[in-house]
Write a protein that holds these residues in place. Structure first.
Motif, PDB file in Angstrom:
ATOM      1  N   ALA A 216       8.767   0.352  -7.067  1.00  0.00           N
ATOM      2  CA  ALA A 216       9.256   0.986  -8.291  1.00  0.00           C
ATOM      3  C   ALA A 216       8.194   1.875  -8.932  1.00  0.00           C
ATOM      4  O   ALA A 216       8.504   2.677  -9.814  1.00  0.00           O
ATOM      5  N   ASN A 217       6.941   1.737  -8.495  1.00  0.00           N
ATOM      6  CA  ASN A 217       5.873   2.582  -9.017  1.00  0.00           C
ATOM      7  C   ASN A 217       5.902   3.985  -8.433  1.00  0.00           C
ATOM      8  O   ASN A 217       5.187   4.868  -8.904  1.00  0.00           O
TER       9      ASN A 217
ATOM     10  N   SER B  23       0.814  -1.222   0.000  1.00  0.00           N
ATOM     11  CA  SER B  23       0.000   0.000   0.000  1.00  0.00           C
ATOM     12  C   SER B  23       0.846   1.268   0.000  1.00  0.00           C
ATOM     13  O   SER B  23       0.363   2.329  -0.420  1.00  0.00           O
ATOM     14  N   LEU B  24       2.099   1.181   0.447  1.00  0.00           N
ATOM     15  CA  LEU B  24       2.949   2.371   0.439  1.00  0.00           C
ATOM     16  C   LEU B  24       3.140   2.917  -0.974  1.00  0.00           C
ATOM     17  O   LEU B  24       3.358   4.116  -1.159  1.00  0.00           O
ATOM     18  N   SER B  25       3.029   2.053  -1.969  1.00  0.00           N
ATOM     19  CA  SER B  25       3.199   2.502  -3.353  1.00  0.00           C
ATOM     20  C   SER B  25       1.999   3.301  -3.845  1.00  0.00           C
ATOM     21  O   SER B  25       2.041   3.892  -4.927  1.00  0.00           O
ATOM     22  N   SER B  26       0.912   3.356  -3.039  1.00  0.00           N
ATOM     23  CA  SER B  26      -0.267   4.140  -3.420  1.00  0.00           C
ATOM     24  C   SER B  26      -0.007   5.639  -3.309  1.00  0.00           C
ATOM     25  O   SER B  26      -0.744   6.443  -3.881  1.00  0.00           O
ATOM     26  N   SER B  27       1.002   6.023  -2.531  1.00  0.00           N
ATOM     27  CA  SER B  27       1.369   7.436  -2.412  1.00  0.00           C
ATOM     28  C   SER B  27       2.386   7.758  -3.498  1.00  0.00           C
ATOM     29  O   SER B  27       3.599   7.667  -3.308  1.00  0.00           O
ATOM     30  N   ALA B  28       1.866   8.144  -4.643  1.00  0.00           N
ATOM     31  CA  ALA B  28       2.706   8.337  -5.831  1.00  0.00           C
ATOM     32  C   ALA B  28       3.691   9.480  -5.680  1.00  0.00           C
ATOM     33  O   ALA B  28       4.667   9.565  -6.437  1.00  0.00           O
ATOM     34  N   GLY B  29       3.453  10.375  -4.706  1.00  0.00           N
ATOM     35  CA  GLY B  29       4.355  11.500  -4.502  1.00  0.00           C
ATOM     36  C   GLY B  29       5.369  11.282  -3.405  1.00  0.00           C
ATOM     37  O   GLY B  29       6.088  12.224  -3.032  1.00  0.00           O
TER      38      GLY B  29
END
Length: 326
Positions: free
Chosen positions: A246-247, A220-226
């Motif tokens: 990597a996202n 879920s940490l990759s949900s914060s794209a910024g």
């Protein structure tokens, strides 16, 4: 500041910041019923904050940071319910945080970092639903972060690093809609990162460095794209490094060192072209190769267990190789 200042009953602002003023704050400051702003920072004022400050029912902004104030934070500050900004950081305050400060329901920015405060975070403070910035780092605090932190829907920046906190990160933290910065590094916190952490899409910095946290890193940490800084080093995290990290194309700092990660280094990390710092060292179970694509980005810090002729992790451009030389 002369004691006669208490005669200026119509005074609305005191701005004396960044001078070389010394001495105690006069108790007569409590006479200034119309004062709205007091800016004292960057001087050498010493002694206690007078309890009479509780009489200042029009005060909205109190900047008393970066000085030599000491003693306990007066509980009477909780009577100044008009306060919006309260800066008491970088002084010599000791004792506990007064629970009465939970009455400051208009407070948006509260900073008491770099003092000598002890005890826990009063549960009453989690009722400050307008608070956006809450800095209590670099003290001697203990206890846990209460689940009532979930009530702080306006919270943007929460920093409590370098204390003695224990317990886990409450799952309610992950549901805070505006949270951008969460720093609990250098404490004694345990257990796992909440499984939905980062799902609010707003995180810019998540720092749990140097605790005793375990378990896998949630996707879920990759949900914060910024997200710019993801700092997980010096814990006991296990499992593989999630390739979905990597996202997060905005990542500049990714610290994973001194954990128990296993499996190959994800090749997908080679797409993180904004990385400045990547630490992978001191993970006994980590294998594979640091993505060669990272070598073209000129990282300031790139570490792995790449020491020796047959290293645990191969790396062509690491700035530091650790591990056992063979």
């Amino acid at each position: 500041i002369p004691i006669t200042i208490g005669k200026l009953l119509s005074l609305r602002q005191i701005w004396v910041d960044d001078n070389d003023m010394v001495g105690p704050l006069p108790t007569t400051i409590g006479n200034l019923q119309n004062i709205e702003d007091i800016s004292l920072y960057g001087n050498q004022f010493s002694g206690d904050i007078p309890t009479q400050v509780g009489n200042l029912r029009s005060l909205q902004r109190l900047w008393a940071d970066g000085m030599s104030l000491s003693g306990e934070i007066p509980s009477t500050l909780g009577d100044v319910t008009s306060l919006v900004f309260l800066y008491l950081d970088s002084n010599n305050f000791f004792g506990t945080i007064p629970s009465n400060l939970g009455r400051l329901t208009n407070l948006k920015d509260f900073r008491i970092s770099a003092n000598k405060l002890q005890g826990g975070i009063p549960v009453d403070l989690y009722g400050l639903t307008n608070l956006q910035i809450f800095y209590i780092d670099n003290n001697l605090l203990s206890g846990t972060i209460h689940s009532d932190i979930g009530n702080m829907k306006a919270l943007v920046d929460f920093q409590v690093w370098n204390n003695g906190l224990t317990g886990s990160i409450p799952p309610e933290v992950a549901s805070l809609p505006s949270l951008q910065v969460f720093r609990v590094a250098q404490n004694n916190m345990v257990w796992i990162i909440p499984s939905s952490m980062g799902s609010n899409g707003q995180l810019l910095r998540f720092d749990v460095t140097d605790n005793n946290m375990v378990g896998p890193v949630p996707n879920s940490l990759s949900s914060s794209a910024g997200l710019v800084r993801l700092q997980l080093g010096k814990n006991e995290f296990t499992g593989t490094i999630p390739a979905v990290l990597a996202n997060i194309g905005s990542l500049e700092t990714l610290t994973l060192n001194e954990n128990s990660f296993s499996g190959p280094v994800p090749n997908a990390l080679g797409s993180l072209n904004k990385l400045v710092e990547l630490t992978l060292d001191t993970n006994p179970g980590l294998t594979g190769t640091v993505p060669v694509a990272l070598c073209q980005f000129g990282l300031t810090t790139l570490t792995s267990d790449c020491l020796g002729t047959t290293p645990q992790v191969a790396c062509q451009c690491c700035t530091l190789c650790t591990g056992t030389s063979t």
